[in-house]
Write an enzyme that holds these catalytic residues in place. Structure first.
Site, PDB file in Angstrom:
ATOM      1  N   CYS A  87      -0.887   6.620   8.956  1.00  0.00           N
ATOM      2  CA  CYS A  87      -1.246   5.089   8.308  1.00  0.00           C
ATOM      3  C   CYS A  87      -2.209   5.373   7.186  1.00  0.00           C
ATOM      4  O   CYS A  87      -2.247   6.461   6.767  1.00  0.00           O
ATOM      5  CB  CYS A  87      -1.654   4.332   9.210  1.00  0.00           C
ATOM      6  SG  CYS A  87      -2.811   4.776  10.373  1.00  0.00           S
TER       7      CYS A  87
ATOM      8  N   ARG B 257       0.903  -1.374  -0.051  1.00  0.00           N
ATOM      9  CA  ARG B 257      -0.032  -0.127  -0.070  1.00  0.00           C
ATOM     10  C   ARG B 257       1.039   1.192   0.029  1.00  0.00           C
ATOM     11  O   ARG B 257       0.798   2.042  -0.787  1.00  0.00           O
ATOM     12  CB  ARG B 257      -0.734   0.093   1.315  1.00  0.00           C
ATOM     13  CG  ARG B 257      -2.343  -0.931   1.200  1.00  0.00           C
ATOM     14  CD  ARG B 257      -3.065  -1.018   2.128  1.00  0.00           C
ATOM     15  NE  ARG B 257      -3.577   0.513   2.050  1.00  0.00           N
ATOM     16  CZ  ARG B 257      -4.332   0.946   3.189  1.00  0.00           C
ATOM     17  NH1 ARG B 257      -4.387   0.407   4.573  1.00  0.00           N
ATOM     18  NH2 ARG B 257      -5.045   2.178   3.166  1.00  0.00           N
TER      19      ARG B 257
END
Length: 287
Positions: A239, A180
């Site tokens: 995040c 990611r």
């Protein structure tokens, strides 16, 4: 309270506590009701349930990320209504290696509450140690006297992170999975990639195979290598939505590396503005 637990607590230590305030914050991003269902099937005796979306986040606007922080005074008042007292030991757990429990751990420190710890190994460690369980929710407690105090952790805005691209006063750590971070896949947010200059520290790297945290010594060694010459106080964590980044914050604090800050909006807020820059590719040697 003398010598409160402020980072992690083991199942055996929890079993010895008198009148802890226990919170089950189990969650699944793909199945938002899964955590509540798991709680209703079995939980640690006396534990209440707080939902990541419903209880630990403010409404989304499309620009403020997937899990924006709630109003701190309103959140503190909610905790008091649920029975939390000043100085009472809080223990938070989940069923995912602490990846969701860390959110409430950070938020309570954000409200000035020091006596809060994550159950190391979560529900699995509790049951493996022979801990009791119950199905019924505990009876409502009398309201507590909890109030918001001076924050013990710091939070920064998207503008602060954007300014840092020029000033380079902070090291940004990204807690998402390497694929990611690299922009190779993006199962949740509309844009893949990462904040330019950020290094990658996948939060699951903090855990041992059994789901408990690595030792203080090992965590300190790994974060020291990752930070190189950066002071922990100059680190900003993020995040996808400001949740699992708290896992790295907890790991660093447990290792004696205090003072890092959180970017609560994280990638989901950052990428909502197309004017903010995006980088792709792996972080060589840092993941």
């Amino acid at each position: 309270m003398s010598n409160p637990y402020t980072t992690l607590i083991s199942a055996s230590e929890l079993a010895k506590l008198k009148e802890p305030f226990i919170v089950d914050s189990s969650h699944d991003l793909a199945q938002p009701d899964a955590g509540r269902r798991a709680y209703e099937q079995a939980h640690i005796p006396g534990a209440i349930f707080l939902h990541l979306d419903d209880d630990l986040s403010a409404p989304k606007t499309g620009r403020n990320g997937r899990h924006p922080l709630p109003d701190p005074d309103a959140f503190a008042a909610m905790l008091a209504r649920l029975g939390l007292r000043q100085g009472q030991q809080v223990v938070v757990y989940d069923r995912a290696g602490g990846s969701f429990a860390v959110r409430l751990w950070w938020m309570l420190r954000w409200l000035g509450h020091d006596a809060v710890a994550v159950l190391d190994g979560g529900w699995q460690a509790w049951t493996a140690a022979g801990g009791a369980s119950e199905v019924q929710s505990p009876p409502a407690r009398a309201p507590g006297d909890f109030k918001r105090g001076a924050a013990r952790v710091g939070a920064v805005s998207a503008d602060h992170v954007l300014d840092n691209l020029q000033s380079a006063r902070h090291l940004v750590l990204d807690a998402r999975a390497p694929e990611r971070y690299a922009g190779e896949v993006e199962p949740i947010d509309p844009v893949g990639g990462h904040i330019p200059g950020a290094r990658n520290r996948f939060f699951q790297t903090n855990l041992q195979p059994d789901g408990t945290f690595k030792s203080r010594e090992q965590l300190r060694s790994e974060f020291t290598a990752l930070l190189e010459d950066w002071d922990p106080r100059d680190v900003i964590h993020h995040c996808g939505s400001g949740v699992t980044s708290c896992h790295n914050l907890l790991a660093m604090m447990h290792a004696g590396m205090d003072g890092s800050q959180l970017y609560p909006g994280s990638w989901s807020e950052w990428c909502a503005d197309p004017q903010r820059p995006v980088a792709t590719g792996r972080d060589p040697g840092k993941a």
